[in-house]
Design an enzyme around this catalytic site. Sequence first.
Site, PDB file in Angstrom:
ATOM      1  N   SER A   1     -59.314  19.606  10.084  1.00  0.00           N
ATOM      2  CA  SER A   1     -58.657  20.392  11.128  1.00  0.00           C
ATOM      3  C   SER A   1     -57.196  19.975  11.146  1.00  0.00           C
ATOM      4  O   SER A   1     -56.854  18.878  10.663  1.00  0.00           O
ATOM      5  CB  SER A   1     -59.294  20.064  12.483  1.00  0.00           C
ATOM      6  OG  SER A   1     -58.502  20.550  13.559  1.00  0.00           O
TER       7      SER A   1
ATOM      8  N   TYR B   1     -61.374  14.390  19.786  1.00  0.00           N
ATOM      9  CA  TYR B   1     -61.550  15.229  18.593  1.00  0.00           C
ATOM     10  C   TYR B   1     -60.509  14.862  17.531  1.00  0.00           C
ATOM     11  O   TYR B   1     -60.821  14.756  16.346  1.00  0.00           O
ATOM     12  CB  TYR B   1     -61.432  16.702  19.002  1.00  0.00           C
ATOM     13  CG  TYR B   1     -61.629  17.692  17.884  1.00  0.00           C
ATOM     14  CD1 TYR B   1     -62.843  17.775  17.205  1.00  0.00           C
ATOM     15  CD2 TYR B   1     -60.610  18.563  17.514  1.00  0.00           C
ATOM     16  CE1 TYR B   1     -63.026  18.697  16.172  1.00  0.00           C
ATOM     17  CE2 TYR B   1     -60.791  19.495  16.497  1.00  0.00           C
ATOM     18  CZ  TYR B   1     -61.998  19.560  15.829  1.00  0.00           C
ATOM     19  OH  TYR B   1     -62.171  20.473  14.820  1.00  0.00           O
TER      20      TYR B   1
HETATM   21  C1  8X3 Z   1     -59.798  23.247  15.534  1.00  0.00           C
HETATM   22  C2  8X3 Z   1     -58.346  23.340  15.774  1.00  0.00           C
HETATM   23  O1  8X3 Z   1     -56.441  23.000  17.432  1.00  0.00           O
HETATM   24  O2  8X3 Z   1     -58.682  23.109  18.352  1.00  0.00           O
HETATM   25  O3  8X3 Z   1     -60.135  22.231  14.665  1.00  0.00           O
HETATM   26  O4  8X3 Z   1     -57.972  21.158  17.152  1.00  0.00           O
HETATM   27  S1  8X3 Z   1     -57.869  22.611  17.236  1.00  0.00           S
END
Ligand code: 8X3
Length: 253
Positions: free
Chosen positions: A140, A153
């Site tokens: 990502s 994340y």
């Molecule tokens: C997804 C993109 O911008 O939500 O991996 O991290 S973001």
Amino acid sequence: MSSRATAHVSRRAVVTGASTGIGAATVRLLRAHGWDVVATARRTERLTALADETGCQWVAADLQVAQDVERLAATVLADGPVDAVVNNAGGAIGLDPVAVGDPADWLTMYERNVLAALRVSQAFLPGMRERGGDLLFLTSVAAHDAYPGGGGYVAAKHAERIIANTLRQELVGEPVRVIEIAPGIVATEEFSLNRFGGDKAKADAVYAGIDPLTAEDIAECLVWALERPAHVNIDSMIVRPRAQATNTLVARR
Ligand code: 8X3
């Protein structure tokens, strides 16, 4: 055919997270290009539907369970070697600032995005080191830069990227390519819905006022990278919608 030619006829891939989004789109495109594909995910009914549609094989597995990954690899390898593993499974939980983020959510994201990819890569690596193969990590833009609320994340995706970067160094000289594809905003059926616990209004707002990428856009990048001649390694590819300049600078209509 020279060893430098694009030899992707009858190649065989394993795609994780194949029940939806980028994973399912990748299975469809690989099949359209003539690849044999084993799709894996937890949801059997989605895998059987994808198999009916595309002719892929499937193995249901929970990649957070080590024994499931062992069973996946044993089942797949019993039918023959694998040329490419697409580590696509993963996902985000919430958009909490670091100050209040739940460590349990951070741990789950680490399991889903990092340890699942690690286990799957470890399971297929021995065969690839012997006869060649590609390990692809769908990370990502969160693997490359931080953004407010992204902490857990972003940390997990950075860690997943480090698996790829480290492996590429550890395997240099061996016939294994290590590829990272890092998408920005991709409108998929479930990524934002899962992130926001099923809140559709919040999920839709992520994609409002821009032309986001689609799962098919990313599948095209991924399959292109896998189909480069064997001497070409696409180390890392960042792909964003035109309207997204950084993780936080997005031009909405
Ligand atoms: C997804 C993109 O911008 O939500 O991996 O991290 S973001």
